[in-house]
Design an enzyme around this catalytic site. Structure first.
Site, PDB file in Angstrom:
ATOM      1  N   ASP A  19       0.475  -1.051  -0.076  1.00  0.00           N
ATOM      2  CA  ASP A  19       0.181   0.587  -0.038  1.00  0.00           C
ATOM      3  C   ASP A  19       0.711   1.299   0.379  1.00  0.00           C
ATOM      4  OD1 ASP A  19      -2.723   1.436   2.740  1.00  0.00           O
ATOM      5  OD2 ASP A  19      -2.027   1.761   0.227  1.00  0.00           O
ATOM      6  N   ASP A  46      -2.502   6.078  -5.263  1.00  0.00           N
ATOM      7  CA  ASP A  46      -2.286   4.967  -3.749  1.00  0.00           C
ATOM      8  C   ASP A  46      -2.369   3.278  -4.188  1.00  0.00           C
ATOM      9  OD1 ASP A  46      -4.203   4.474  -1.043  1.00  0.00           O
ATOM     10  OD2 ASP A  46      -3.054   3.340  -1.659  1.00  0.00           O
TER      11      ASP A  46
HETATM   12  C1  LIG Z   1      -6.857  -0.757   4.026  1.00  0.00           C
HETATM   13  C2  LIG Z   1      -6.483  -0.186   3.379  1.00  0.00           C
HETATM   14  C3  LIG Z   1      -5.491   0.780   2.530  1.00  0.00           C
HETATM   15  C4  LIG Z   1      -5.922   1.514   2.023  1.00  0.00           C
HETATM   16  C5  LIG Z   1      -5.226   2.557   0.925  1.00  0.00           C
HETATM   17  N1  LIG Z   1      -4.022   3.430   1.474  1.00  0.00           N
HETATM   18  N2  LIG Z   1      -7.204   1.471   2.005  1.00  0.00           N
HETATM   19  C6  LIG Z   1      -8.261   2.966   1.211  1.00  0.00           C
HETATM   20  N3  LIG Z   1      -7.832   1.185   2.608  1.00  0.00           N
END
Ligand SMILES: Cc1cc(CN)n(C)n1
Length: 329
Positions: A35, A219
């Site tokens: 992430d 992202d």
């Molecule tokens: C668990 C998780 C990671 C992300 C993006 N950074 N989101 C929106 N949810």
């Protein structure tokens, strides 16, 4: 030195991408969600309540000869989708794509929210954001990439995410054969912990790019492309059956519609997302109504170039030069 790890879509909607990570000695292999929008490496563990951990692969520090408890450290994180987790911290050897960091902060979950309990295909997240975003207290910890950067051939990594196919995260090198077009570079703003950047304009259906800039983040942990309402409306005005569906909390349309492409300018090049990537998935199995991969960011307050956008490109996350590179695939 370099590293190269395969990454796979978790389901038929490319909801998230799963990358295997080896932790400890002997290696315990956990499937994690890489992430770039966060900066904590956290895992389901032997300390996660059994009821929550059911169905998940877990990390047991007590079974690793190289694990050390980071005394007095704790962490707690909440993501943009309101999912959350928290716990305590160990350091251990963590290997990604054949590259090892000998003493990486591994955040062990003693609490996880329902979304994570239910998402049994992953055992946690590996944050690839900037260290300033790490939640460990009393002393913030470095990400795996930050720890690796100085030993890698180049302090950068690339993301090559694909629709319903195996892609890769490469560390320390750029495999330009993964791209069709040139790499356009633009400054990255890491001050909030994210990989922030500005696109210089956008267009729908192959038209000429306008000059309406879009500032957002790259992202890998967000499924969708989330942009301002004026951009979303400009796109779906070209989709005859498009409508906002309250129950789905987003724009839906007939799955049979031929969707236009969406393009954005970045670093002097143009990235075009084919319409097929914006037709994400039927709203439920067998439905002829499909959910859009482009949705509004109005409720979030930040534009997010998530997987729907990233799938159209080879993306270079260049920490050394504080820049992002985008190349058409
Ligand atoms: C668990 C998780 C990671 C992300 C993006 N950074 N989101 C929106 N949810």
């Amino acid at each position: 030195q370099t590293g190269s790890a395969n990454t796979n879509p978790s389901d038929s909607a490319d909801d998230e991408y799963i990358t295997n990570v080896s932790i400890g000695t002997p290696a315990q292999v956990l499937p994690l969600d890489f992430d770039t929008g966060s900066s904590d490496l956290w895992v389901f563990s032997s300390e996660t309540p059994k009821s929550s951990a059911s169905g998940h692969v877990t990390y047991s520090p007590s079974k690793s000869s190289t694990a050390k408890k980071l005394s007095g450290a704790s962490w707690s994180i909440t993501y943009g989708d309101h999912s959350s987790s928290s716990g305590d911290v160990y350091t251990d050897k963590v290997t990604v794509g054949g590259f090892s960091v000998s003493s990486q902060a591994v955040e062990s979950a003693t609490k996880v929210s329902t979304q994570f309990v239910q998402d049994t295909v992953i055992s946690g997240l590996l944050g690839l954001g900037f260290d300033v975003g790490n939640t460990v207290k009393p002393r913030a910890q470095k990400t795996w990439f930050s720890n690796a950067a100085n030993s890698l051939a180049q302090p950068l990594f690339t993301a090559d995410l694909k629709h319903q196919q195996t892609g890769s995260y490469n560390f320390g090198f750029i495999d330009t054969t993964l791209a069709k077009g040139p790499i356009g570079y633009t400054p990255a703003d890491g001050s909030e912990g994210y990989w922030g950047f500005t696109a210089t304009g956008y267009s729908v259906g192959g038209a000429k790019l306008n000059r309406n800039s879009i500032t957002g983040i790259a992202d890998t942990g967000t499924t969708l492309l989330l942009l301002d309402d004026d951009v979303v409306n400009a796109y779906y005005n070209n989709v005859e059956s498009a409508q906002y569906d309250d129950s789905q909390q987003g724009v839906v349309f007939d799955c049979s519609e031929d969707l236009p492409s969406f393009s954005f300018g970045v670093g002097g090049t143009t990235i075009t997302i084919p319409g097929s990537l914006i037709n994400l998935t039927p709203v439920s199995d067998g439905s002829s109504t499909c959910f859009g991969g482009l949705q509004s960011s109005a409720d979030i307050g930040i534009n997010i170039f998530g997987d729907v956008a990233l799938k159209a490109a080879l993306v270079v996350f260049d920490l050394g030069n504080e820049r992002l590179g985008w190349a058409q695939k």
